[in-house]
Structures are given as C-alpha cells and as structure tokens.
Design a protein around this motif. Structure first.
Motif, short mmCIF file in Angstrom:
data_model
loop_
_atom_site.label_atom_id
_atom_site.label_comp_id
_atom_site.label_asym_id
_atom_site.label_seq_id
_atom_site.Cartn_x
_atom_site.Cartn_y
_atom_site.Cartn_z
N TYR A 184 -7.39 0.63 6.85
CA TYR A 184 -6.71 -0.67 6.91
C TYR A 184 -5.76 -0.73 8.10
O TYR A 184 -5.77 -1.66 8.89
CB TYR A 184 -5.95 -0.91 5.60
N GLU A 185 -4.93 0.30 8.22
CA GLU A 185 -3.96 0.35 9.33
C GLU A 185 -4.66 0.40 10.69
O GLU A 185 -4.29 -0.32 11.61
CB GLU A 185 -3.08 1.61 9.20
N GLU A 186 -5.65 1.27 10.80
CA GLU A 186 -6.32 1.43 12.10
C GLU A 186 -7.04 0.15 12.52
O GLU A 186 -7.06 -0.20 13.69
CB GLU A 186 -7.26 2.63 12.05
N TYR A 226 -8.77 4.39 2.29
CA TYR A 226 -8.58 2.94 2.36
C TYR A 226 -7.39 2.57 3.24
O TYR A 226 -7.49 1.72 4.13
CB TYR A 226 -8.38 2.36 0.95
N HIS A 227 -6.26 3.20 3.01
CA HIS A 227 -5.04 2.84 3.73
C HIS A 227 -5.15 3.12 5.23
O HIS A 227 -4.75 2.30 6.05
CB HIS A 227 -3.82 3.56 3.15
N PHE A 228 -5.68 4.28 5.58
CA PHE A 228 -5.78 4.61 7.01
C PHE A 228 -6.76 3.67 7.71
O PHE A 228 -6.51 3.24 8.83
CB PHE A 228 -6.21 6.08 7.18
N GLN A 271 0.83 -1.20 0.00
CA GLN A 271 0.00 0.00 0.00
C GLN A 271 0.87 1.26 0.00
O GLN A 271 0.57 2.23 -0.70
CB GLN A 271 -0.94 -0.01 1.20
N HIS A 272 1.93 1.26 0.81
CA HIS A 272 2.82 2.42 0.84
C HIS A 272 3.47 2.64 -0.53
O HIS A 272 3.67 3.79 -0.95
CB HIS A 272 3.89 2.26 1.92
N LYS A 273 3.80 1.56 -1.23
CA LYS A 273 4.39 1.70 -2.57
C LYS A 273 3.41 2.37 -3.53
O LYS A 273 3.81 3.08 -4.45
CB LYS A 273 4.82 0.33 -3.12
N SER A 279 6.14 7.65 12.18
CA SER A 279 5.10 6.99 12.99
C SER A 279 4.85 5.54 12.57
O SER A 279 4.75 4.66 13.42
CB SER A 279 3.79 7.77 12.89
N ASP A 280 4.73 5.31 11.26
CA ASP A 280 4.44 3.93 10.83
C ASP A 280 5.59 3.00 11.20
O ASP A 280 5.37 1.84 11.56
CB ASP A 280 4.17 3.86 9.31
N MET A 281 6.81 3.52 11.11
CA MET A 281 7.98 2.69 11.41
C MET A 281 7.94 2.15 12.84
O MET A 281 8.51 1.10 13.14
CB MET A 281 9.25 3.50 11.18
N LYS A 282 7.25 2.87 13.73
CA LYS A 282 7.18 2.47 15.14
C LYS A 282 6.39 1.18 15.35
O LYS A 282 6.56 0.52 16.37
CB LYS A 282 6.53 3.57 15.98
N TYR A 283 5.49 0.86 14.43
CA TYR A 283 4.69 -0.36 14.66
C TYR A 283 5.34 -1.62 14.06
O TYR A 283 4.84 -2.72 14.25
CB TYR A 283 3.24 -0.20 14.21
N LYS A 284 6.42 -1.41 13.34
CA LYS A 284 7.11 -2.52 12.68
C LYS A 284 7.39 -3.69 13.65
O LYS A 284 6.92 -4.81 13.43
CB LYS A 284 8.41 -1.98 12.11
#
Ligand code: FE2
Ligand code: FE2
Length: 137
Positions: free
Chosen positions: A62-64, A58-60, A18-20, A123-128
C-alpha cells in the motif's frame, strides 16, 4: 504494551489506521505472553503470525504504491527497509513454533517494537510533509 500516541501519526488517515492495526497485533502478542503460564498457545501464535505476515505484505504494498504514484524520492530506502522486515517475518515462519512458543512470541513482539521504533517513527515520518503537501491526508 503498545500505546498509540499522536506523535506516531503521519497525518494520512488510511496509513494511520493501518499503523494502528500493527499496535493491535502487538498488544495481542503482549497479552498472550503476559498470560502465558506454560499453556499451549500454538493456535493463537499461528493465527497472529499469519495475520502479521498478511498485514506486513498488505501495508508495505500500500505504502509503496502510494509513493510510486506521487514520485516520493525516498522510495528506495523504504523498499530496502520493508524488505528487511518482510524477510524477518518469513524467517519466523520457518521456526518450530510448537517447540519454541515463548521464543517465537518474544521474537514477534520484538519485530513489532522494532518496526514501530525504527521504521514508523523514523522513515515513515519523513513522508508526512511530502504527502500532505500533495494534498494527501
Ligand atoms: Fe508504514
Ligand atoms: Fe514504510
């Protein structure tokens, strides 16, 4: 130009894909601006804006959803940042796209660049690790 690097990966396949997609939309904008010689790009701008908004929603979501499912503790901060980005794209929709073509394209490209630099990388990197520890890859 937006170039995907390994350091952008949060090691979750569906989210990386999705990020791509965001990079792809950023590059479409970049090409449009680069080739802009006072041509009328109204249709393309309109098209990318719709895609960008649909993608954002869609992406937000999905993540949430994933964060709620696994009890991610930084969900609140993610929701705040997501909402700020969503508000920005909704605000772009209210602009006079036909009259301000170059401005709108530049704003959209800045929107994508900020999203990558300020949200994905930080922020996204923190959930990795959190998700990888739960077996989500
Ligand atoms: Fe994300
Ligand atoms: Fe996020």
């Amino acid at each position: 130009m937006f170039k995907w690097k390994d350091e952008y990966s949060c090691n979750i396949e569906s989210i990386d894909l999705q990020h791509k997609q965001l990079f792809k939309l950023g590059n479409e904008l970049y090409e449009l601006i680069k080739n802009n010689k006072n041509h009328d790009n109204y249709d393309q701008i309109q098209q990318i804006l719709i895609e960008l908004k649909d993608y954002t929603v869609y992406h937000f979501e999905y993540e949430e959803k994933l964060m709620k499912e696994y009890g991610y503790d930084d969900l609140e901060n993610q929701e705040i940042e997501h909402k700020a980005f969503l508000d920005k794209i909704l605000n772009l929709e209210t602009k006079d796209i036909d009259e301000e073509q170059l401005n709108v394209m530049m704003d959209m490209m800045m929107f994508v660049a900020n999203w990558i630099e300020k949200h994905i990388v930080k922020s996204d990197m923190k959930y990795k690790e959190f998700f990888n520890d739960k077996g989500v890859y």
